[in-house]
Scaffold this motif. Structure first.
Motif, PDB file in Angstrom:
ATOM      1  N   ILE A 150     -48.536  19.654  -8.345  1.00 46.25           N
ATOM      2  CA  ILE A 150     -48.274  20.213  -7.158  1.00 46.25           C
ATOM      3  C   ILE A 150     -47.757  19.383  -5.934  1.00 46.25           C
ATOM      4  N   GLY A 151     -47.630  17.853  -6.205  1.00 45.36           N
ATOM      5  CA  GLY A 151     -47.548  17.100  -5.201  1.00 45.36           C
ATOM      6  C   GLY A 151     -46.211  17.151  -4.452  1.00 45.36           C
ATOM      7  N   ASP A 152     -45.029  17.763  -5.192  1.00 44.20           N
ATOM      8  CA  ASP A 152     -43.861  17.852  -4.790  1.00 44.20           C
ATOM      9  C   ASP A 152     -43.631  19.421  -4.826  1.00 44.20           C
ATOM     10  N   ILE A 153     -43.248  19.957  -3.633  1.00 46.98           N
ATOM     11  CA  ILE A 153     -43.111  21.310  -3.293  1.00 46.98           C
ATOM     12  C   ILE A 153     -41.758  21.697  -3.086  1.00 46.98           C
ATOM     13  N   PHE A 189     -42.323  22.851  10.328  1.00 49.71           N
ATOM     14  CA  PHE A 189     -41.244  23.446  10.038  1.00 49.71           C
ATOM     15  C   PHE A 189     -40.039  22.719   9.573  1.00 49.71           C
ATOM     16  N   THR A 190     -40.089  21.523  10.101  1.00 46.62           N
ATOM     17  CA  THR A 190     -39.055  20.623   9.433  1.00 46.62           C
ATOM     18  C   THR A 190     -39.423  20.028   7.945  1.00 46.62           C
ATOM     19  N   PHE A 191     -40.743  19.826   7.642  1.00 47.29           N
ATOM     20  CA  PHE A 191     -41.189  19.552   6.509  1.00 47.29           C
ATOM     21  C   PHE A 191     -40.944  20.668   5.463  1.00 47.29           C
ATOM     22  N   LEU A 192     -40.883  21.957   5.717  1.00 47.76           N
ATOM     23  CA  LEU A 192     -40.814  22.718   4.807  1.00 47.76           C
ATOM     24  C   LEU A 192     -39.189  22.882   4.601  1.00 47.76           C
ATOM     25  N   THR A 193     -38.411  22.968   5.589  1.00 45.25           N
ATOM     26  CA  THR A 193     -36.792  23.049   5.323  1.00 45.25           C
ATOM     27  C   THR A 193     -36.450  21.742   4.529  1.00 45.25           C
ATOM     28  N   ILE A 203     -52.046  24.649  -0.694  1.00 46.52           N
ATOM     29  CA  ILE A 203     -51.173  23.651  -1.297  1.00 46.52           C
ATOM     30  C   ILE A 203     -50.084  23.349  -0.262  1.00 46.52           C
ATOM     31  N   VAL A 204     -49.474  24.157   0.428  1.00 47.88           N
ATOM     32  CA  VAL A 204     -48.440  23.566   1.339  1.00 47.88           C
ATOM     33  C   VAL A 204     -49.266  22.654   2.288  1.00 47.88           C
ATOM     34  N   SER A 205     -50.457  22.719   2.762  1.00 52.42           N
ATOM     35  CA  SER A 205     -50.959  21.894   3.526  1.00 52.42           C
ATOM     36  C   SER A 205     -51.097  20.564   2.995  1.00 52.42           C
ATOM     37  N   TYR A 206     -51.888  20.517   1.847  1.00 58.73           N
ATOM     38  CA  TYR A 206     -52.329  19.315   1.022  1.00 58.73           C
ATOM     39  C   TYR A 206     -50.839  18.662   0.703  1.00 58.73           C
ATOM     40  N   ALA A 207     -49.827  19.270   0.583  1.00 59.16           N
ATOM     41  CA  ALA A 207     -48.588  18.466   0.320  1.00 59.16           C
ATOM     42  C   ALA A 207     -48.112  17.739   1.276  1.00 59.16           C
ATOM     43  N   MET A 208     -48.206  18.378   2.488  1.00 61.13           N
ATOM     44  CA  MET A 208     -47.896  17.734   3.661  1.00 61.13           C
ATOM     45  C   MET A 208     -48.560  16.719   4.325  1.00 61.13           C
ATOM     46  N   LYS A 209     -49.683  16.790   3.938  1.00 58.68           N
ATOM     47  CA  LYS A 209     -50.806  15.605   4.280  1.00 58.68           C
ATOM     48  C   LYS A 209     -50.730  14.448   3.152  1.00 58.68           C
ATOM     49  N   GLY A 210     -49.712  14.647   2.067  1.00 54.80           N
ATOM     50  CA  GLY A 210     -49.779  13.690   0.926  1.00 54.80           C
ATOM     51  C   GLY A 210     -51.240  13.351   0.405  1.00 54.80           C
ATOM     52  N   ALA A 211     -52.090  14.601   0.512  1.00 53.49           N
ATOM     53  CA  ALA A 211     -53.191  14.424  -0.153  1.00 53.49           C
ATOM     54  C   ALA A 211     -53.413  15.130  -1.648  1.00 53.49           C
TER      55      ALA A 211
END
Length: 265
Positions: free
Chosen positions: A22-25, A141-145, A8-16
């Motif tokens: 779950i698009g906005d985590i 890392f920056t995406f998560l923070t 889910i994190v990976s999909y969210a970062m890819k914008g997929a």
């Protein structure tokens, strides 16, 4: 607490994953196992740690001051080898030769870095890696923070729960993944969610099926993921934790070593 898995994190970062569910985590949580997977802390071929992430309490006073100020700690160290191995936490899991011994570093360390948004020290941790990969990891890392994703570390009480779940998984005849570490990681993620009483969102159908079959949680199928609601199964969190504490298998052992600051000289 809403915990999400690595996919889910990976999909969210890819914008997929434009789906509003779950698009906005933002403001959701991950476990340190998810952080390890997403930030590629482990070498897939060897199983060894590729870099090390220190918690602040493992550092000496001067280094800790730099850490708390989000500043690099080693200003004049060579950049061709990893730092912080001796000042981070370590988890050792042994399986009586049924599976290879697993040694992991930095469950607490990566949680501290993410929760503090400490990009400077994370950048220092990965500084020995090739430039292209280093840039990619810092971006992740920056995406998560930037999304204020909180990281929940694997704690000692989570490991026997994960061991118990792995045994149940095998007993039910589920095929373990070709890389044993991936199945172990699934159980560590599930065990951490159970131990901290957090609900889990996952795209893994087999994991959701296992949780439902074991009566661990209510499982809801959404458009593109599953929600495991532990709080809706009466006493499930307390029951699983209690059963795992009483779980005795002398062949499977674990030890968690807390980082300790260098002695003053």
């Amino acid at each position: 607490m809403q915990i999400i898995d690595t996919q889910i994190v990976s999909y969210a970062m890819k914008g997929a994953a434009p789906n509003a569910e779950i698009g906005d985590i933002s403001g959701l949580s991950i476990t340190s196992t998810v952080a390890h997977e997403f930030l590629r802390l482990r070498d897939i071929k060897t199983g060894d740690a590729r870099y090390f992430t220190p918690p602040p309490y493992g550092l000496g006073p001067g280094a800790r001051e730099f850490y708390m100020a989000n500043r690099k700690i080693h200003l004049d160290r060579p950049s061709d080898r990893p730092l912080f191995r001796r000042v981070t936490d370590k988890l050792v899991m042994e399986f009586n030769n049924e599976f290879p011994t697993v040694v992991e570093y930095g469950h607490v360390g990566i949680s501290h870095l993410l929760n503090a948004g400490n990009r400077a020290v994370f950048s220092e941790s990965v500084n020995h890696l090739p430039k292209r990969e280093r840039k990619d990891l810092i971006s992740k890392f920056t995406f998560l923070t930037s999304k204020s994703v909180r990281c929940v570390p694997v704690q000692p009480e989570c490991v026997p729960v994960a061991f118990d779940l792995l045994k149940r998984l095998m007993k039910r005849g589920f095929n373990l993944k070709s890389d044993f570490r991936n199945s172990l990681n699934d159980m560590l993620i599930l065990g951490t969610a159970i131990s901290c009483g957090g609900d889990l969102r996952t795209k893994d159908e087999l994991l959701a099926q296992f949780a439902a079959d074991e009566g661990l949680s209510k499982v809801y199928s959404r458009d593109d993921h599953y929600e495991l609601k532990f709080g809706e199964t009466e006493g499930s969190v307390r029951r699983v934790s209690r059963e795992s504490k009483g779980y005795v298998n002398t062949g499977w052992r674990y030890a968690m070593h807390r980082a300790s600051a260098p002695s003053a000289r």
